[in-house]
Design a protein around this motif. Structure first.
Motif, mmCIF file in Angstrom:
data_model
loop_
_atom_site.group_PDB
_atom_site.id
_atom_site.type_symbol
_atom_site.label_atom_id
_atom_site.label_comp_id
_atom_site.label_asym_id
_atom_site.label_seq_id
_atom_site.Cartn_x
_atom_site.Cartn_y
_atom_site.Cartn_z
ATOM 1 N N LEU A 1 0.135 -13.948 -3.055
ATOM 2 C CA LEU A 1 0.601 -14.519 -4.319
ATOM 3 C C LEU A 1 2.122 -14.423 -4.429
ATOM 4 N N VAL A 2 2.665 -13.242 -4.088
ATOM 5 C CA VAL A 2 4.117 -13.048 -4.160
ATOM 6 C C VAL A 2 4.827 -13.963 -3.167
ATOM 7 N N THR A 3 4.272 -14.072 -1.969
ATOM 8 C CA THR A 3 4.880 -14.940 -0.949
ATOM 9 C C THR A 3 4.900 -16.392 -1.401
ATOM 10 N N LEU B 1 -6.594 -4.967 -2.756
ATOM 11 C CA LEU B 1 -6.118 -6.289 -3.166
ATOM 12 C C LEU B 1 -4.666 -6.532 -2.779
ATOM 13 N N THR B 2 -4.086 -5.627 -1.996
ATOM 14 C CA THR B 2 -2.662 -5.762 -1.671
ATOM 15 C C THR B 2 -2.377 -7.033 -0.879
ATOM 16 N N ASP B 3 -3.289 -7.412 0.010
ATOM 17 C CA ASP B 3 -3.063 -8.631 0.797
ATOM 18 C C ASP B 3 -3.069 -9.870 -0.100
ATOM 19 N N LYS B 4 -3.955 -9.883 -1.108
ATOM 20 C CA LYS B 4 -3.987 -11.025 -2.028
ATOM 21 C C LYS B 4 -2.735 -11.065 -2.899
ATOM 22 N N VAL C 1 0.849 -1.206 0.000
ATOM 23 C CA VAL C 1 0.000 0.000 0.000
ATOM 24 C C VAL C 1 0.877 1.245 0.000
ATOM 25 N N ILE C 2 1.958 1.217 0.769
ATOM 26 C CA ILE C 2 2.905 2.342 0.773
ATOM 27 C C ILE C 2 3.445 2.579 -0.627
#
Length: 581
Positions: free
Chosen positions: A300-302, A293-296, A84-85
């Motif tokens: 995905l990245v993780t 959607l940042t948490d999703k 988000v930042i």
């Protein structure tokens, strides 16, 4: 050929100006910006706005990405808030490009003139570094003027037109060119401003300028990935997530380019400003699309980007057993043991400070600054652990112990922040300018440092054992240390009047260090106040005279019982010396 050389020089000046602004802001506000970002992730809007604000100041989303990635690598914030930042950071750099494109030719010479005056006259002060920032802003505005002047002949030169025609026309090729130039210049802001200037001069068309902007955004994402290659642990996932945002945005706008051109041309007919509006629209669209959607994306990245083992050992809490929270006395003992570990880290930083002063070891400076992150991590863990202990279950004695532990952790965290600033000053001033303290000045710093270590150990002993006599000794040491600071400030001024070259060069830094030592010592000695108050040896503003130990011959002014860090720091201290002395 001369025209192209002028254009290349103008572009180089534009890149250099953005570099000066970025480095100047980070030198002045670096620690504050890091602290601001770390504390702004409570909500999505605050995280977004903090990323926007920090990037607007440093004029580099890559710098913001590096800070956010370091926080994720250290476990201070989660990957989702860090992304988000970055959404805010991208909007921030787009808005700054729009602001810098305004007709500010009249202010460029003012920025440069006053910036040079402040930087040369007060180089080692905050005002001097802000003067450096003003120089950078002036150079950016001047470079944009030179770009416009250099591109004017290009519109008339057929041979140069052929060169630019061979570089543009194909949308994917233009995006690639924009990305490559952004990476080479290490600044997406410079590339966007250049694209707008070339479009406004008629050298390239509006669609071509917009394609270059798309490429600059891809290049910005790659830059963030490059600057985070050495980030330990999970930090580089921030850059990967940010690159995903930009790649998705490029795909969307690649197919919607004509629609975007029609929308933008409805409220601004200037070709150059249309390119800048497109840049803002691109990043706003990404922000709106991915805001929730940042948490999703983080998940995905993780999942697909493996974490890289950290080369930097991180200090984690050892004694904060959650199973002991139901037994307040045991939980408080655990918190006290963890607080002593913070004290050990502070002692490492103090020893590292003296070693840096003697050896000018720049790598050690970075290592010590990272230790402050460990201090912050343990401080946060102890604070959260204490808040989980039921205050209603505490009796009067345990309640006092709860307050003592909380106060000491706060004080030690403040000491870590002071030391971080001291290390940055040593790196920028002493090491960066190759300065050396005089032999007498070095002996004074070594003596004060030795007493500081002794008072830290005595303060931790008082905290652990609650011994009244040791608490009285600690207050006496505080007064002696304060007198020592006054004495050595005076001897330093005597060396200045004797025209000692080394003392003149290091005057500001020397006085700041001994003043910081006095502030740190006040935090250490504040451990004694709860013990003295409980023994009835504190009034509202003075220690009782005639103590049985005979340590004090007369009443000595002290802060109120359980003083705040500000009270412990200020008290009746003499004013801090400035470079003008």
């Amino acid at each position: 050929m001369e025209t192209l050389l002028n254009l290349m020089a103008s572009v180089a000046l534009l890149v250099w100006g953005t570099h000066i602004v970025r480095t100047g802001i980070l030198r002045v506000f670096g620690a504050n910006l890091r602290r601001f970002l770390s504390r702004s992730v409570a909500t999505r809007p605050s995280a977004f706005l903090s990323g926007l604000a920090v990037t607007a100041l440093v004029q580099s989303s890559s710098a913001t990405a590096l800070i956010a990635s370091s926080f994720v690598a250290q476990g201070l914030i989660a990957l989702g808030p860090a992304l988000v930042i970055m959404l805010g950071a991208d909007v921030g750099t787009a808005l700054m490009a729009l602001v810098l494109s305004l007709d500010l030719r009249w202010i460029s010479p003012i920025f440069i003139f006053f910036g040079v005056v402040f930087f040369l006259s007060r180089k080692n002060t905050r005002a001097g570094q802000l003067g450096r920032v003003a120089i950078g802003l002036g150079l950016i505005l001047l470079a944009l003027q030179l770009v416009n002047q250099a591109t004017a002949p290009i519109t008339q030169a057929q041979g140069v037109k052929v060169i630019f025609a061979s570089l543009s026309g194909d949308m994917l090729l233009d995006i690639l060119i924009g990305a490559v130039f952004t990476i080479l210049s290490w600044s997406s802001l410079a590339m966007v401003l250049l694209s707008a200037s070339l479009t406004a001069s008629g050298v390239i068309t509006v669609p071509e300028g917009m394609a270059l902007v798309l490429g600059s955004n891809i290049g910005s994402g790659i830059l963030a990935l490059l600057v985070n290659l050495r980030t330990p642990g999970e930090g580089r996932r921030v850059a990967v997530g940010n690159l995903i945002f930009k790649a998705v945005g490029c795909v969307i706008f690649l197919f919607g380019m004509q629609y975007a051109i029609r929308v933008i041309s409805n409220f601004d007919l200037d070709p150059g400003r249309q390119v800048l509006h497109f840049h803002v629209l691109f990043n706003l669209t990404i922000a709106v699309l991915f805001f929730f959607l940042t948490d999703k994306v983080a998940a995905l990245v993780t999942r697909f980007v493996p974490g890289v083992a950290s080369n930097v050992a991180q200090v984690e809490p050892r004694h904060l057993d959650s199973g002991a929270l139901g037994t307040p006395a045991l939980a408080l003992a655990n918190a006290a043991r963890e607080t002593l570990r913070i004290g050990d880290l502070i002692e490492q930083m103090l020893n590292g400070m003296l070693k840096v002063i003697k050896t000018d070891d720049k790598a050690l400076v970075d290592q010590m600054i990272r230790l402050d992150d460990d201090v912050d991590r343990l401080y946060t863990a102890v604070k959260l652990y204490l808040t989980q202990i039921s205050r209603e279950a505490l009796d009067e004695r345990d309640g006092r112990r709860w307050t003592e532990i909380m106060q000491l952790t706060i004080n030690l965290e403040h000491v870590g922040d002071i030391l971080e600033g001291t290390f940055q000053a040593l790196r920028d001033k002493k090491i960066g300018q190759r300065l050396q303290f005089s032999q007498e000045g070095m002996k004074e710093l070594e003596e004060m440092h030795e007493k500081l270590i002794e008072n830290l150990r005595l303060g931790l002993s008082v905290f652990l054992n609650g011994d009244l006599k040791s608490a009285q000794m600690l207050i006496a040491e505080k007064e002696q240390f304060r007198d020592l600071e006054r004495k050595y400030s005076g001897t330093h001024l005597d060396r200045l009047s004797g025209q000692s070259v080394q003392s003149i060069e290091t005057s500001s830094l020397h006085l700041d260090i001994i003043s910081d030592m006095r502030r740190i010592n006040s935090f250490f000695c504040s451990t004694a106040y709860p013990i003295l108050e409980q023994a009835g040896q504190l009034r509202s503003s003075r220690l009782r005279s005639g103590m049985s130990t005979g340590v004090f011959a007369a009443a000595v002014p002290v802060p109120a019982a359980n003083p705040t860090p500000a009270e412990a720091e200020n008290g009746s201290h003499p004013p801090r010396h400035r470079e003008a002395l």
